[in-house]
Design a protein around this motif. Structure first.
Motif, PDB file in Angstrom:
ATOM      1  N   PHE A 157       0.816  -1.344   0.122  1.00  0.00           N
ATOM      2  CA  PHE A 157       0.183   0.036  -0.001  1.00  0.00           C
ATOM      3  C   PHE A 157       0.711   1.376  -0.008  1.00  0.00           C
ATOM      4  N   ASN A 158       2.038   1.190   0.876  1.00  0.00           N
ATOM      5  CA  ASN A 158       2.858   2.312   0.801  1.00  0.00           C
ATOM      6  C   ASN A 158       3.526   2.578  -0.645  1.00  0.00           C
ATOM      7  N   GLN A 159       3.978   1.578  -1.123  1.00  0.00           N
ATOM      8  CA  GLN A 159       4.894   1.505  -2.240  1.00  0.00           C
ATOM      9  C   GLN A 159       3.895   2.046  -3.468  1.00  0.00           C
ATOM     10  N   ALA A 160       2.816   1.723  -3.302  1.00  0.00           N
ATOM     11  CA  ALA A 160       1.949   2.163  -4.514  1.00  0.00           C
ATOM     12  C   ALA A 160       1.888   3.598  -4.492  1.00  0.00           C
ATOM     13  N   ILE A 161       2.118   4.347  -3.454  1.00  0.00           N
ATOM     14  CA  ILE A 161       2.002   5.807  -3.799  1.00  0.00           C
ATOM     15  C   ILE A 161       2.961   6.434  -4.791  1.00  0.00           C
ATOM     16  N   THR A 162       4.021   5.803  -5.007  1.00  0.00           N
ATOM     17  CA  THR A 162       5.111   6.178  -5.692  1.00  0.00           C
ATOM     18  C   THR A 162       4.531   6.224  -7.317  1.00  0.00           C
ATOM     19  N   LEU A 163       3.468   5.240  -7.526  1.00  0.00           N
ATOM     20  CA  LEU A 163       3.066   5.262  -8.804  1.00  0.00           C
ATOM     21  C   LEU A 163       1.903   6.282  -9.077  1.00  0.00           C
ATOM     22  N   THR A 164       0.957   6.644  -8.044  1.00  0.00           N
ATOM     23  CA  THR A 164       0.119   7.827  -8.102  1.00  0.00           C
ATOM     24  C   THR A 164       0.753   8.956  -8.552  1.00  0.00           C
ATOM     25  N   ASP A 165       2.135   9.114  -8.092  1.00  0.00           N
ATOM     26  CA  ASP A 165       2.889  10.344  -8.332  1.00  0.00           C
ATOM     27  C   ASP A 165       2.981  10.459  -9.802  1.00  0.00           C
ATOM     28  N   ARG A 166       3.001   9.367 -10.321  1.00  0.00           N
ATOM     29  CA  ARG A 166       3.672   9.379 -11.964  1.00  0.00           C
ATOM     30  C   ARG A 166       2.366   9.629 -12.892  1.00  0.00           C
ATOM     31  N   MET A 167       0.977   9.668 -12.446  1.00  0.00           N
ATOM     32  CA  MET A 167       0.279  10.022 -13.448  1.00  0.00           C
ATOM     33  C   MET A 167      -0.187  11.486 -13.520  1.00  0.00           C
ATOM     34  N   ASP A 168      -0.655  12.212 -12.770  1.00  0.00           N
ATOM     35  CA  ASP A 168      -0.762  13.607 -12.918  1.00  0.00           C
ATOM     36  C   ASP A 168       0.781  14.301 -12.571  1.00  0.00           C
ATOM     37  N   TYR A 169       1.484  14.234 -13.358  1.00  0.00           N
ATOM     38  CA  TYR A 169       2.870  14.730 -13.007  1.00  0.00           C
ATOM     39  C   TYR A 169       3.148  16.223 -12.529  1.00  0.00           C
ATOM     40  N   LEU A 170       2.136  16.827 -13.083  1.00  0.00           N
ATOM     41  CA  LEU A 170       2.070  18.505 -12.769  1.00  0.00           C
ATOM     42  C   LEU A 170       1.680  18.691 -11.453  1.00  0.00           C
ATOM     43  N   SER A 171       1.065  17.803 -10.724  1.00  0.00           N
ATOM     44  CA  SER A 171       0.650  17.822  -9.343  1.00  0.00           C
ATOM     45  C   SER A 171       0.805  16.602  -8.492  1.00  0.00           C
ATOM     46  N   PRO A 172       1.804  16.058  -8.426  1.00  0.00           N
ATOM     47  CA  PRO A 172       1.730  14.680  -7.747  1.00  0.00           C
ATOM     48  C   PRO A 172       1.142  14.605  -6.490  1.00  0.00           C
ATOM     49  N   ILE A 173       1.174  15.726  -5.741  1.00  0.00           N
ATOM     50  CA  ILE A 173       0.830  15.529  -4.490  1.00  0.00           C
ATOM     51  C   ILE A 173      -0.633  15.465  -4.178  1.00  0.00           C
ATOM     52  N   THR A 174      -1.460  15.972  -5.269  1.00  0.00           N
ATOM     53  CA  THR A 174      -3.078  15.605  -4.783  1.00  0.00           C
ATOM     54  C   THR A 174      -3.136  14.226  -5.168  1.00  0.00           C
ATOM     55  N   ASN A 175      -2.402  13.628  -6.163  1.00  0.00           N
ATOM     56  CA  ASN A 175      -2.520  12.401  -6.475  1.00  0.00           C
ATOM     57  C   ASN A 175      -2.371  11.358  -5.272  1.00  0.00           C
ATOM     58  N   ASN A 176      -1.198  11.733  -4.680  1.00  0.00           N
ATOM     59  CA  ASN A 176      -0.919  11.077  -3.309  1.00  0.00           C
ATOM     60  C   ASN A 176      -2.044  11.317  -2.397  1.00  0.00           C
ATOM     61  N   PHE A 177      -2.626  12.412  -2.271  1.00  0.00           N
ATOM     62  CA  PHE A 177      -3.631  12.712  -1.396  1.00  0.00           C
ATOM     63  C   PHE A 177      -4.845  11.778  -1.341  1.00  0.00           C
TER      64      PHE A 177
END
Lengths: 403, 168
Positions: free
Chosen positions: A69-89
């Motif tokens: 579950f924690n590792q998958a956060i890194t992949l969410t970063d790379r979707m909307d790479y203009l605003s990775p943090i909201t994806n993590n959120f």
């Protein structure tokens, strides 16, 4: 909206000519990534248009199933790479919902702060590139300058400029570093001036206004039909903002306005984003002013790993640390949908857990995917050059469309 | 050759002169794929300013470019197009694989992503990072300039045919 395949075959009774098919992309300077658009033209007028996606399909959703579950956060970063943090959120909120935990107030405030900073960063890139699409080169150099300041802030606390994976399940990577507050305040004090500079560059420029006003309009009903969210929907006059309608992470504590415009054209979208940056600035200022003291992650070691010093002293801490990093967090079986208001719209995660350390399924609702679907409607019977304006105003990120 | 030494004349080997000129005016193709493209934009923008190295003229058409910066992950669907763009670039041409994805596939070891763009086009410089910092890309440009000044690519490696690329 016409179907492109039937349109191509239709002969104009007056001229006896068939429409001409033009292909934009996937390598095109104005597609913001690898979007391909097929357009059927009658002269310069668009008879049919078809966006073709999938050139950046990365298999992120499938890859998430292989990671904890924690590792998958890194992949969410790379979707909307203009605003990775909201994806993590959105993702960490979903996992926390499944776990049934709530992070401490300090953590919630820091999260809000970074989400708003990255919203500004994303809008800045949009402003620069959309203006460049319209032929205005200088705003790009201005906006990237301010974006660098935000990236510096992110680098300071997360250790990397882009794709920081700063939000973790049950907390953050680390607390705010020393010296962060001063740097943030310097940015907050300086940014309104730069916002005025952007307005000065664009908003009183007759070419800019003539080019944008009335271009690629859409009605509110149509926008809702397409599933539009975020600034695009608000530009049609619908005040839908998850931060207000469905507050998460203490957004109810903050005082800000939901920006709407009524026209639903490119100019309205531009204004919504510009004014949103100001509201985001307001939220960041409130967050840093009222930042609560205390813990910045959930207590205990079952979700958030013990710190390194503790591992050296405490046998139990070592075991928990080892378990968390080899097996991952044990998330109770169940499914959850969690959505946050990203810079492009509602970014939602549907997460299914089977009780193991890895997600069983992660389905992403990427706002850009729904936004780009309306492109044929936006440009129907308009000029070819309006396709570029429309794509620019939608602010797509292909990483999120294709995933 | 008498009397030449006090006149403004410079002797050089034609090859060296050409290499020097080439290294000082690299024209990258404006070709962004994913996250790294944003860092590439940042490199070209005001703070890092790629133009200090003479490489800021990003051309929209590959036919006007001589450096291809593969900035981001290359999907199976995109790979034939990357190759086509490379083939459209005039000689001499160089390729920078920017970031982990373009170099080796990065974190995406799956069905969708080509595990390194060097399976499709020959790569001169690999830049590590996910994404690399603009400093990283600048270093790559400088390395490439050094490589060009030292004689460019010695020999083009054996490349897969377009049919093989389409199957990859």
């Amino acid at each position: 909206m016409a179907d492109i395949e039937t349109t191509i075959g239709q002969v104009d009774p007056e001229t006896g000519l068939k429409p001409m098919v033009i292909n934009l992309g996937p390598q095109h300077p104005a597609t913001h990534g690898v979007l391909r658009v097929r357009v059927a033209l009658d002269g310069e007028q668009i008879r049919a248009c078809e966006p073709i996606i999938g050139y950046l399909h990365t298999g992120i959703e499938k890859n998430c199933e292989d990671l904890t579950f924690n590792q998958a956060i890194t992949l969410t970063d790379r979707m909307d790479y203009l605003s990775p943090i909201t994806n993590n959120f959105g993702y960490v909120l979903g996992v926390e919902k499944l776990l049934g935990v709530e992070v401490p107030k300090r953590c919630q405030y820091i999260r809000v702060m970074f989400a708003e900073l990255s919203r500004i960063a994303s809008h800045l890139v949009w402003l620069g590139t959309a203006a460049m699409d319209m032929g205005a080169m200088s705003p790009f150099f201005y906006t990237m300058q301010q974006r660098e300041q935000i990236l510096d802030l992110i680098e300071m606390s997360a250790g990397t400029r882009m794709n920081p994976s700063y939000f973790r399940v049950g907390g953050l990577l680390n607390d705010l570093p020393p010296g962060f507050e001063e740097k943030l305040r310097a940015f907050l004090d300086g940014f309104p001036h730069w916002l005025q500079e952007y307005y000065a560059l664009l908003d009183r420029n007759p070419i800019w206004i003539e080019r944008l006003k009335g271009t690629a309009p859409i009605t509110a009903e149509k926008a809702l039909d397409y599933g539009w969210t975020g600034p695009l929907l608000r530009a049609c006059g619908i005040p839908r903002d998850l931060r207000k309608t469905n507050p998460y992470s203490s957004y109810e504590d903050f005082d800000f306005d939901v920006i709407t415009e009524t026209d639903g054209d490119v100019y309205a979208r531009y204004h919504v984003r510009m004014r949103e940056m100001k509201e985001s600035l307001k939220i960041v200022r409130q967050a840093i002013d009222n930042l609560p003291e205390g813990e910045w992650h959930v207590p205990g070691w079952k979700i958030y790993p013990p710190n390194k010093q503790e591992i050296g002293r405490n046998m139990e801490a070592l075991i928990y640390h080892f378990k968390l990093f080899t097996e991952g967090i044990r998330v109770p079986a169940g499914e959850v949908y969690s959505a946050v208001e990203g810079p492009k719209g509602e970014i939602g995660y549907f997460i299914v857990s089977d009780g193991s350390g890895k997600p069983y399924r992660v389905r992403v609702r990427g706002p850009s995917f729904y936004n780009i679907a309306a492109l044929p409607t936006l440009v129907q019977d308009k000029m070819l050059a309006d396709v570029v304006a429309a794509i620019g105003s939608i602010d797509i990120v292909l990483g999120e469309v294709d995933r | 050759m008498a009397g030449v030494e006090d006149r403004p004349v410079l002797f050089a080997s034609m090859k060296k002169l050409a290499q020097w000129a080439q290294s000082g005016s690299l024209w990258p193709a404006q070709f962004g794929l994913a996250c790294c493209a944003i860092e590439m934009m940042a490199t070209a923008a005001s703070r890092f300013d790629l133009s200090r190295f003479g490489a800021e003229v990003m051309r929209a058409s590959p036919r006007q470019a001589d450096v291809m910066i593969v900035a981001g992950r290359v999907s199976q669907k995109m790979a034939p197009i990357v190759r086509e763009l490379y083939d459209q670039m005039p000689e001499p041409k160089w390729v920078i694989a920017m970031g982990a994805c373009a170099s080796v596939g990065g974190v995406f070891n799956n069905y969708a992503i080509v595990q390194g763009v060097d399976r499709v086009v020959p790569v001169d410089i690999y830049v590590p990072g996910c994404p690399p910092t603009p400093e990283g890309l600048l270093e790559a440009v400088m390395q490439l300039q050094k490589k060009i000044r030292m004689g460019g690519r010695p020999m083009a490696p054996a490349m897969p045919s377009p049919e093989e690329v389409a199957q990859a």
